[in-house]
Design a protein around this motif. Structure first.
Motif, PDB file in Angstrom:
ATOM      1  N   LEU A  51       0.823  -1.208   0.000  1.00 25.54           N
ATOM      2  CA  LEU A  51       0.000   0.000   0.000  1.00 25.54           C
ATOM      3  C   LEU A  51       0.856   1.257   0.000  1.00 25.54           C
ATOM      4  CD1 LEU A  51      -2.852  -1.041   2.477  1.00 25.54           C
ATOM      5  CD2 LEU A  51      -3.037  -0.707   0.004  1.00 25.54           C
ATOM      6  N   PHE A  52       1.923   1.256   0.765  1.00 24.26           N
ATOM      7  CA  PHE A  52       2.790   2.427   0.793  1.00 24.26           C
ATOM      8  C   PHE A  52       3.480   2.639  -0.551  1.00 24.26           C
ATOM      9  CE2 PHE A  52       2.324   2.304   5.398  1.00 24.26           C
ATOM     10  CZ  PHE A  52       2.301   3.659   5.703  1.00 24.26           C
ATOM     11  N   GLN A  53       3.692   1.565  -1.286  1.00 23.35           N
ATOM     12  CA  GLN A  53       4.260   1.705  -2.624  1.00 23.35           C
ATOM     13  C   GLN A  53       3.262   2.335  -3.587  1.00 23.35           C
ATOM     14  OE1 GLN A  53       7.224   1.072  -3.998  1.00 23.35           O
ATOM     15  NE2 GLN A  53       8.294   0.166  -2.258  1.00 23.35           N
ATOM     16  N   THR A  54       1.978   2.059  -3.405  1.00 31.56           N
ATOM     17  CA  THR A  54       0.972   2.479  -4.383  1.00 31.56           C
ATOM     18  C   THR A  54       0.361   3.851  -4.117  1.00 31.56           C
ATOM     19  OG1 THR A  54      -0.776   1.337  -3.160  1.00 31.56           O
ATOM     20  CG2 THR A  54       0.343   0.093  -4.891  1.00 31.56           C
ATOM     21  N   ILE A  55       0.640   4.471  -2.982  1.00 33.70           N
ATOM     22  CA  ILE A  55       0.023   5.770  -2.681  1.00 33.70           C
ATOM     23  C   ILE A  55       0.993   6.922  -2.913  1.00 33.70           C
ATOM     24  CG2 ILE A  55      -1.524   4.734  -0.980  1.00 33.70           C
ATOM     25  CD1 ILE A  55       0.228   6.088   1.210  1.00 33.70           C
ATOM     26  N   SER A  56       2.092   6.687  -3.633  1.00 26.57           N
ATOM     27  CA  SER A  56       3.118   7.715  -3.772  1.00 26.57           C
ATOM     28  C   SER A  56       2.580   8.987  -4.424  1.00 26.57           C
ATOM     29  CB  SER A  56       4.309   7.181  -4.555  1.00 26.57           C
ATOM     30  OG  SER A  56       3.891   6.696  -5.814  1.00 26.57           O
ATOM     31  N   GLU A  57       1.758   8.849  -5.484  1.00 22.39           N
ATOM     32  CA  GLU A  57       1.256  10.038  -6.159  1.00 22.39           C
ATOM     33  C   GLU A  57       0.311  10.827  -5.264  1.00 22.39           C
ATOM     34  OE1 GLU A  57      -0.321   9.525 -10.000  1.00 22.39           O
ATOM     35  OE2 GLU A  57       1.530   8.723 -10.857  1.00 22.39           O
ATOM     36  N   ALA A  58      -0.549  10.130  -4.533  1.00 27.01           N
ATOM     37  CA  ALA A  58      -1.445  10.827  -3.609  1.00 27.01           C
ATOM     38  C   ALA A  58      -0.645  11.554  -2.539  1.00 27.01           C
ATOM     39  CB  ALA A  58      -2.410   9.834  -2.963  1.00 27.01           C
ATOM     40  N   TYR A  59       0.433  10.923  -2.075  1.00 30.33           N
ATOM     41  CA  TYR A  59       1.258  11.555  -1.046  1.00 30.33           C
ATOM     42  C   TYR A  59       1.979  12.775  -1.595  1.00 30.33           C
ATOM     43  CZ  TYR A  59       4.429  12.128   2.864  1.00 30.33           C
ATOM     44  OH  TYR A  59       5.096  12.647   3.929  1.00 30.33           O
ATOM     45  N   GLN A  60       2.502  12.688  -2.819  1.00 35.03           N
ATOM     46  CA  GLN A  60       3.211  13.817  -3.403  1.00 35.03           C
ATOM     47  C   GLN A  60       2.275  14.989  -3.637  1.00 35.03           C
ATOM     48  OE1 GLN A  60       4.845  11.882  -6.815  1.00 35.03           O
ATOM     49  NE2 GLN A  60       6.356  10.761  -5.592  1.00 35.03           N
ATOM     50  N   ALA A  61       0.998  14.704  -3.954  1.00 34.09           N
ATOM     51  CA  ALA A  61       0.042  15.780  -4.187  1.00 34.09           C
ATOM     52  C   ALA A  61      -0.272  16.540  -2.907  1.00 34.09           C
ATOM     53  CB  ALA A  61      -1.241  15.210  -4.787  1.00 34.09           C
ATOM     54  N   ASP A  62      -0.471  15.828  -1.808  1.00 31.73           N
ATOM     55  CA  ASP A  62      -0.777  16.459  -0.517  1.00 31.73           C
ATOM     56  C   ASP A  62      -0.450  15.450   0.574  1.00 31.73           C
ATOM     57  OD1 ASP A  62      -1.853  17.593   1.801  1.00 31.73           O
ATOM     58  OD2 ASP A  62      -3.499  18.545   0.705  1.00 31.73           O
ATOM     59  N   ALA A  63       0.727  15.598   1.175  1.00 36.16           N
ATOM     60  CA  ALA A  63       1.219  14.597   2.127  1.00 36.16           C
ATOM     61  C   ALA A  63       0.295  14.454   3.332  1.00 36.16           C
ATOM     62  CB  ALA A  63       2.631  14.966   2.576  1.00 36.16           C
ATOM     63  N   ALA A  64      -0.080  15.579   3.953  1.00 38.63           N
ATOM     64  CA  ALA A  64      -0.907  15.511   5.157  1.00 38.63           C
ATOM     65  C   ALA A  64      -2.287  14.935   4.847  1.00 38.63           C
ATOM     66  CB  ALA A  64      -1.035  16.897   5.789  1.00 38.63           C
ATOM     67  N   ASP A  65      -2.871  15.344   3.701  1.00 39.37           N
ATOM     68  CA  ASP A  65      -4.190  14.841   3.331  1.00 39.37           C
ATOM     69  C   ASP A  65      -4.146  13.337   3.082  1.00 39.37           C
ATOM     70  OD1 ASP A  65      -7.031  15.278   2.330  1.00 39.37           O
ATOM     71  OD2 ASP A  65      -6.093  14.411   0.552  1.00 39.37           O
ATOM     72  N   ALA A  66      -3.095  12.874   2.392  1.00 41.54           N
ATOM     73  CA  ALA A  66      -2.981  11.436   2.126  1.00 41.54           C
ATOM     74  C   ALA A  66      -2.844  10.647   3.421  1.00 41.54           C
ATOM     75  CB  ALA A  66      -1.786  11.170   1.211  1.00 41.54           C
ATOM     76  N   ALA A  67      -2.016  11.135   4.334  1.00 44.12           N
ATOM     77  CA  ALA A  67      -1.826  10.443   5.611  1.00 44.12           C
ATOM     78  C   ALA A  67      -3.126  10.407   6.411  1.00 44.12           C
ATOM     79  CB  ALA A  67      -0.725  11.112   6.420  1.00 44.12           C
ATOM     80  N   ASN A  68      -3.870  11.520   6.399  1.00 47.37           N
ATOM     81  CA  ASN A  68      -5.118  11.569   7.155  1.00 47.37           C
ATOM     82  C   ASN A  68      -6.189  10.674   6.534  1.00 47.37           C
ATOM     83  OD1 ASN A  68      -4.716  13.301   9.408  1.00 47.37           O
ATOM     84  ND2 ASN A  68      -4.586  15.041   8.018  1.00 47.37           N
ATOM     85  N   ARG A  69      -6.292  10.689   5.203  1.00 46.70           N
ATOM     86  CA  ARG A  69      -7.284   9.837   4.552  1.00 46.70           C
ATOM     87  C   ARG A  69      -6.962   8.357   4.755  1.00 46.70           C
ATOM     88  NH1 ARG A  69      -8.227  10.827  -1.418  1.00 46.70           N
ATOM     89  NH2 ARG A  69      -6.114  11.666  -1.474  1.00 46.70           N
ATOM     90  N   GLY A  70      -5.671   8.030   4.687  1.00 48.76           N
ATOM     91  CA  GLY A  70      -5.282   6.652   4.967  1.00 48.76           C
ATOM     92  C   GLY A  70      -5.658   6.247   6.383  1.00 48.76           C
ATOM     93  N   GLY A  71      -5.450   7.167   7.347  1.00 48.37           N
ATOM     94  CA  GLY A  71      -5.814   6.882   8.734  1.00 48.37           C
ATOM     95  C   GLY A  71      -7.311   6.706   8.920  1.00 48.37           C
TER      96      GLY A  71
END
Length: 396
Positions: free
Chosen positions: A126-146
């Motif tokens: 999963l961490f390999q596949t969310i790279s683009e979402a993380y690059q777009a908005d790191a905090a938002d990606a981390a929060n949505r994943g949580g």
């Protein structure tokens, strides 16, 4: 420029689907705390040592998964790893249904070890596949994943609570095995998001970052915070059944309410994060968590138990958004190994804490369940203060 918008939307949508995979991760991790009453571990305190062994076995499996994940990734990539992790989780849940009590506890220890491996493999992919979402908005990606992760925990608990009296524990686990099977079919039919081909730090740079004071503070903070959350999540039903006298179904419903408060609180915290001073939000969160722990320790009725779950859940809720925002600011680039390492360390902390509770409860009673999160709340507050101070000193 106009042609860039559709592709950006597609990548954002795909990134959201990749983040949704954390629902399965939360589902697998919450399963043990929910299934313990169905296995009958609320009846005899002498069995609490076995419960500690179960949580420890899960933690060892997550650690062992890292070496296996690298080999599979090098051979085939994240898609095969995702499918393999889901299939392994499905088969393991079926196996656990076959070795439910009265079978020897060591058969379940073995099954939970494999379940930990499947969860660790899943997280790495999963961490390999969310790279683009993380690059777009790191905090938002981390929060949505949580949030997806918390939803998975809620689903697992509600599934056990809703079928507790209707089916045997073996059948319940078979029903639960359907969830990773569904995800396996999804990943077989639909390729996950490809890892973005952008300039990423080398492994040496990632390891250097992980040894930095800031990264170590973040890792320690998540280690203790997950320990706090999972001490409650893993033991709340047993605590309420033995000390308060709730039925297993009512205790599981209270656990589901705890997950709901945790999720709703995180959504609320994300909404007000930029409007409220972080120090004030942290202080309020710690006070709420401590008050909730005291309620759980002293209550003798269902309303008090639900109130305690509410204050603990909402108190813990804002910690993760605070950390996610800080990590996104400090580490704006994405390195899957680096962030999977921090998350895996946090999960290990989240499982070592309830394992320790099991060994302590076997000697001192189930009341010690509240002790670790009570003391851990102060540790989290101290580590957040340390992160704030380190950020001021380094200017990052």
């Amino acid at each position: 420029m106009a042609s860039a918008h559709p592709s950006t939307g597609i990548r954002s949508s795909a990134g959201g689907k990749a983040l949704a995979g954390f629902l399965l991760s939360g589902f697998l991790m919450a399963l043990l705390g929910a299934i313990l009453p169905a296995w009958g571990y609320h009846r005899d305190p002498a069995d609490f040592t076995a419960v500690g062994n179960y949580f420890l076995s899960l933690a060892v499996g997550i650690v062992a998964a890292s070496a296996l994940a690298r080999r599979i990734m090098a051979w085939s990539g994240p898609r095969v790893l995702l499918v393999f992790a889901c299939v392994l989780a499905c088969l393991t849940l079926i196996y656990l249904g076959r070795v439910s009590p009265p079978a020897s506890e060591w058969w379940r220890v073995l099954g939970l070890l494999v379940l930990g491996v499947s969860s660790g493999l899943l997280n790495m992919a999963l961490f390999q596949t969310i790279s683009e979402a993380y690059q777009a908005d790191a905090a938002d990606a981390a929060n949505r994943g949580g949030i997806w992760y918390g939803l998975g925990c809620l689903v697992a608990t509600l599934l056990v609570a809703g079928t507790f009296y209707a089916y045997t524990v073996s059948n319940i686990l078979i029903f639960m095995a359907v969830v990773p099977a569904i995800f396996a079919v999804i990943y077989i039919r639909r390729s996950p998001v490809a890892v973005a081909e952008v300039a990423e730090p080398t492994l040496r740079q990632a390891l250097k970052d992980f040894r930095s004071p800031g990264a170590m503070l973040f890792a320690a903070l998540l280690f203790f915070q997950f320990g706090n959350e999972w001490s409650i999540a893993g033991w709340l039903p047993l605590l309420l059944i033995r000390r308060v006298g709730l039925s297993p179904e009512a205790a599981l419903e209270t656990l589901a309410f705890y997950w709901l408060c945790l999720m709703a609180g995180r959504l609320g915290a994300v909404a007000i994060l930029h409007r409220v001073r972080h120090g004030r939000l942290l202080a309020g969160s710690v006070v709420s968590a401590l008050f909730g722990c005291l309620l759980l320790l002293t209550t003798n009725n269902g309303f008090g138990a639900a109130s305690g779950a509410f204050f603990v859940g909402t108190g813990y809720a804002s910690i993760y958004p605070l950390v996610a925002e800080a990590i996104g600011r400090r580490f704006p680039y994405y390195h899957p190994g680096f962030f999977n390492g921090i998350f895996s360390l946090a999960l290990v902390g989240g499982l070592l804490a309830p394992a320790t509770v099991g060994y302590a409860a076997a000697r001192m009673g189930v009341g010690v369940v509240v002790g670790i999160p009570f003391m851990g709340s102060f540790m989290v507050m101290a580590l957040l203060a340390g992160i704030w101070l380190e950020s001021k000193v380094t200017g990052r």
